[in-house]
Design a protein around this motif. Structure first.
Motif, PDB file in Angstrom:
ATOM      1  N   LEU A 161       0.817  -1.219   0.000  1.00 44.38           N
ATOM      2  CA  LEU A 161       0.000   0.000   0.000  1.00 44.38           C
ATOM      3  C   LEU A 161       0.849   1.266   0.000  1.00 44.38           C
ATOM      4  CD1 LEU A 161      -2.845   1.384   0.429  1.00 44.38           C
ATOM      5  CD2 LEU A 161      -2.308   1.322   2.866  1.00 44.38           C
ATOM      6  N   LEU A 162       1.900   1.296   0.817  1.00 41.95           N
ATOM      7  CA  LEU A 162       2.597   2.543   1.118  1.00 41.95           C
ATOM      8  C   LEU A 162       3.812   2.803   0.246  1.00 41.95           C
ATOM      9  CD1 LEU A 162       2.340   2.389   5.006  1.00 41.95           C
ATOM     10  CD2 LEU A 162       0.834   3.558   3.395  1.00 41.95           C
ATOM     11  N   GLU A 220       6.205  -1.943   2.304  1.00 43.38           N
ATOM     12  CA  GLU A 220       6.561  -0.975   3.336  1.00 43.38           C
ATOM     13  C   GLU A 220       7.757  -1.447   4.162  1.00 43.38           C
ATOM     14  OE1 GLU A 220       4.024  -0.728   6.928  1.00 43.38           O
ATOM     15  OE2 GLU A 220       2.650  -2.035   5.828  1.00 43.38           O
ATOM     16  N   TRP A 221       8.100  -2.713   4.085  1.00 47.71           N
ATOM     17  CA  TRP A 221       9.247  -3.255   4.815  1.00 47.71           C
ATOM     18  C   TRP A 221      10.521  -3.220   3.986  1.00 47.71           C
ATOM     19  CZ3 TRP A 221       7.791  -3.049   9.506  1.00 47.71           C
ATOM     20  CH2 TRP A 221       6.440  -3.256   9.817  1.00 47.71           C
ATOM     21  N   ARG A 230      12.610   0.441   5.777  1.00 45.52           N
ATOM     22  CA  ARG A 230      11.191   0.796   5.694  1.00 45.52           C
ATOM     23  C   ARG A 230      10.943   1.723   4.520  1.00 45.52           C
ATOM     24  NH1 ARG A 230       7.765   0.185  10.168  1.00 45.52           N
ATOM     25  NH2 ARG A 230       6.135   0.721   8.672  1.00 45.52           N
ATOM     26  N   LEU A 231       9.710   1.678   3.999  1.00 42.18           N
ATOM     27  CA  LEU A 231       9.233   2.597   2.970  1.00 42.18           C
ATOM     28  C   LEU A 231       7.823   3.022   3.340  1.00 42.18           C
ATOM     29  CD1 LEU A 231      10.314   0.764  -0.321  1.00 42.18           C
ATOM     30  CD2 LEU A 231      11.265   2.902   0.561  1.00 42.18           C
ATOM     31  N   TRP A 246      16.651   3.856  -8.119  1.00 42.45           N
ATOM     32  CA  TRP A 246      17.088   4.551  -6.920  1.00 42.45           C
ATOM     33  C   TRP A 246      15.953   4.558  -5.905  1.00 42.45           C
ATOM     34  CZ3 TRP A 246      21.959   6.556  -5.949  1.00 42.45           C
ATOM     35  CH2 TRP A 246      22.863   6.478  -7.006  1.00 42.45           C
ATOM     36  N   LEU A 247      16.336   4.440  -4.663  1.00 43.56           N
ATOM     37  CA  LEU A 247      15.346   4.333  -3.598  1.00 43.56           C
ATOM     38  C   LEU A 247      15.883   5.042  -2.360  1.00 43.56           C
ATOM     39  CD1 LEU A 247      12.626   2.931  -2.847  1.00 43.56           C
ATOM     40  CD2 LEU A 247      13.981   0.982  -2.059  1.00 43.56           C
ATOM     41  N   VAL A 248      15.008   5.803  -1.693  1.00 43.84           N
ATOM     42  CA  VAL A 248      15.357   6.443  -0.425  1.00 43.84           C
ATOM     43  C   VAL A 248      14.420   5.889   0.638  1.00 43.84           C
ATOM     44  CG1 VAL A 248      15.695   8.604   0.818  1.00 43.84           C
ATOM     45  CG2 VAL A 248      16.048   8.521  -1.665  1.00 43.84           C
ATOM     46  N   GLY A 249      14.978   5.180   1.617  1.00 42.16           N
ATOM     47  CA  GLY A 249      14.167   4.605   2.671  1.00 42.16           C
ATOM     48  C   GLY A 249      13.608   5.672   3.592  1.00 42.16           C
TER      49      GLY A 249
END
Length: 733
Positions: free
Chosen positions: A623-624, A640-641, A663-664, A679-682
């Motif tokens: 969901l998130l 989200e994890w 987490r996200l 690219w990802l920012v937690g």
């Protein structure tokens, strides 16, 4: 008006001072419906008499839970019979902040008790309803305020964040400091929902809060949230986290004792019998000294940390009363939870205590170290310091822009212009593609912005949602207002813009209404979304899709707004759980196959666009973290994890799965179109790069110690990231 009353004035949380207890009302009037207004707290007959008050928390009123409501009615009746001076409620008053929940809670309160209850919101009042803060204030008044009784200063604190689970004090810290300064030498008791210190990581800037209150005689905190009793003594105060009144017929009785040691608040747990005929059990729980600060001889710790290769050298200088000292790297990946931590003992060496922590696993960048010291009584002092993990490389093209407030919504970008909106109402447009250090090309001041903006298809206009009920169209070149429309409810969802027959349509939800507007701001139609929707709609040219607060995904006719079908995403037993386990906050997606993807905290569900028939389902909390379509055959999903997965959009079959960040929350992966890298920012500020073919993860940098609930964007060779500290950052990638 006294200094204390002045200090409790206008803040982002509201305005209320309780004087007589001492009521003095400012911007909020007494005609706010159910809120008792100026009637709150009658004056005590004898202001010199010892204090007598009660505390309860986590009542979680829910119209559908009859047995628990009967339990709460017994608790309230028992508290009324004690005739306390006042009552503190530490939040989670209701299950979901719905009008029916508030009405149910109010119906249980005896008339003689209602005017004496001081409330603060919990995450359950604010998390799952975009109108919840407005509704809360209508029922109970402002969420941050202070009052004085019997020579003791009380402060109600509200670190809750709209549509989010964890807490953040942020710009309330200035008000807290000013209020404490105005209270002078009076001992202060605070109450809020989230417990602080020790193993509690529910509020991300709790360390800054402790620094803020440190110079003042704060002697106690009452809290809830954890549904159990937990007594801790740290930083000169005693914290009592209380058991949930929802779990049984429990409440806390607090009475003041005066003896040779000074004034002490004696806290007892009162447990009612299974029936009114059964005996009441009273158990001693804690004592809160008002004139003595527990552990005051520990002094200031003055922690310092130095990163040397794969080690972190820590020093602290507690007072002579210290018998034990420990340190740990702040567990930045933790998010709204409790954790005992991984503490390393420090050893005394002269006047200082020293130790070495293992830093090999830490990313380069900004971190925090926590240090705590204990005296013989078990009282503790906690302090935190920041440090840079080496090699913390800062590229020439990196930049920061302070916007203020909290940057909570997804970033929007078109033609090199990045738009960020703040909860302060400030909206900035930044030309991130210009050489050198960019500055805001323009600013606009609107109502509080909690979700992302969206550009028109030609990139010339940007549409900004606001909690003041408006959707505003700004010129993307200079930020001037083209138009603004009042949608009747807080607009706390991200708009979606679609080209339908050569004309832009802006689709956005405001609470329980789905609106379809044209490029001039005219509302073409509106339709109901049961309960509410706070995500982003999707459109395939024929239908518009949105997740609802009734646990269902919904489809609407694009031309008329007529409701076409819905699909139930979960089989929870009541409306509250259908809400929180449903797609209410989902960025709904149309997949390359034409299927529609609805996501919840337990599943991603692909359905047929014409009927809503389920095509495939993938278990996970999607969901998130909005998904990302890479091409016709590849869909990137994230939980989200922090688990990132590449799946086949036709079947949901996984191609690879990688644990990327801890987490996200309301953020997700973005793709560098130059290289194909992801690219990802937690949520905790950790930046990673993923290989799209294999899912291999490369940790790049710990960018900040704030939280981020904002999806980043890539402009050229720069990743632009927004965070809850109100800073917009660009880093060269």
């Amino acid at each position: 008006m006294s200094g204390a009353e002045t200090a409790a004035g206008m803040t982002r949380r509201g305005f209320l001072t309780v004087g007589a207890l001492g009521v003095s009302l400012g911007a909020v009037g007494a005609g706010w419906g159910p809120w008792p207004g100026a009637a709150v707290g009658a004056a005590r007959a004898d202001e010199t008499a010892p204090l007598r008050f009660a505390v309860f928390t986590d009542t979680h009123a829910n119209l559908e839970e009859t047995a628990r409501l009967e339990n709460l009615a017994r608790v309230f009746a028992a508290v009324e019979a004690e005739d306390p001076d006042f009552v503190l409620h530490c939040g989670d008053i209701t299950d979901a902040g719905r009008e029916s929940d508030f009405e149910t809670y109010r119906s249980l309160i005896p008339a003689a008790l209602w005017d004496r209850i001081r409330h603060v919101p919990g995450n359950h009042e604010i998390r799952w309803d975009i109108t919840a803060r407005e509704r809360y204030e209508r029922w109970f008044g402002p969420t941050s305020y202070s009052f004085d009784v019997g020579g003791v200063h009380f402060i109600a604190l509200d670190p809750t964040q709209a549509l989010q689970e964890p807490g953040l004090f942020s710009d309330d810290l200035a008000w807290i400091r000013d209020d404490l300064a105005a209270a002078g030498d009076a001992p202060t008791i605070m109450f809020l929902h989230f417990p602080l210190g020790d193993r509690n990581f529910y509020v991300n800037d709790a360390d800054e809060f402790l620094r803020t209150i440190d110079p003042f005689p704060v002697r106690g905190i009452f809290a809830g949230h954890i549904h159990r009793n937990e007594i801790t003594r740290f930083n000169g105060l005693t914290q009592v986290a209380a058991i949930s009144s929802r779990l049984g017929p429990f409440y806390l009785r607090v009475t003041e004792r005066r003896d040779a040691t000074g004034r002490v608040l004696v806290v007892e747990q009162v447990t009612l019998g299974a029936t009114d005929a059964d005996p009441v059990v009273v158990d001693p729980l804690a004592e809160v000294p008002l004139d003595v600060a527990p552990g005051e001889d520990l002094g200031e710790l003055d922690p310092k940390a130095n990163s040397v290769r794969d080690a972190l050298e820590v020093t602290a200088r507690p007072g002579a009363a210290a018998v034990r000292a420990e340190a740990q790297v702040y567990p930045q990946g933790l998010f709204g939870t409790a954790n005992a931590g991984a503490w390393t003992a420090l050893e005394p060496r002269g006047r200082s205590w020293h130790g070495t922590l293992d830093a090999a696993a830490l990313a380069a960048g900004t971190h925090r170290v926590q240090v705590r010291a204990f005296d013989e009584s078990g009282a503790a002092r906690y302090e935190t310091a920041t440090f840079e993990r080496h090699p913390a490389r800062s590229h020439a093209g990196d930049w920061e822009i302070s916007v203020g407030g909290q940057l909570q919504g997804a970033l929007a970008e078109a033609g090199g212009t990045v738009v960020a909106g703040s909860t302060s109402g400030r909206v900035v447009g930044v030309r991130a593609d210009e050489p050198g250090r960019p500055r805001p090309a323009w600013t606009a001041d609107l109502g509080p912005v909690h979700r992302g903006a969206a550009f028109s298809t030609d990139g010339r206009t940007v549409y900004v949602p606001s909690a003041d009920h408006t959707l505003t169209a700004l010129d993307a070149r200079d930020g001037h207002v083209r138009w603004s429309v009042d949608l009747g409810r807080p607009v706390m969802s991200t708009p979606a813009v679609f080209d339908l027959g050569g004309a832009d349509r802006i689709v956005v939800t405001a609470g329980n209404r789905l609106h379809n507007l044209d490029a001039t701001g005219a509302i073409l139609w509106r339709s109901e979304v049961p309960i509410q929707s706070a995500g982003r709609p999707a459109c395939d040219g024929q239908r518009i899709y949105a997740g609802g607060g009734d646990g269902r995904g919904h489809a609407y006719d694009v031309a008329t707004g007529a409701h076409l079908w819905s699909i139930l995403t979960n089989t929870r037993v009541d409306t509250y759980r259908q809400l929180i386990y449903g797609p209410w906050d989902d960025w709904t997606q149309v997949l390359p196959t034409g299927a529609v993807l609805f996501s919840t905290v337990t599943d991603a569900i692909a359905v047929a666009p014409a009927t809503g028939a389920e095509l495939w389902r993938l278990a996970g909390g999607y969901l998130l973290a909005p998904g990302l379509v890479l091409d016709e055959s590849n869909l990137l999903l994230a939980t989200e994890w922090g688990l990132v997965e590449l799946v086949d959009p036709a079947t949901g079959a996984k191609r690879w799965s990688s644990q990327a960040v801890p987490r996200l929350v309301n953020t997700g992966p973005v793709r560098d179109e130059r290289t194909g890298a992801l690219w990802l920012v937690g949520t905790g500020g950790l930046v990673v790069r993923l290989d799209a073919a294999s899912g291999a993860v490369t940790v790049v940098r710990q960018l900040f110690t704030a939280n981020t609930f904002s999806r980043p964007v890539i402009v050229g060779d720069t990743l632009v990231v927004a965070a809850q500290d109100g800073v917009l950052r660009g880093i060269r990638i």
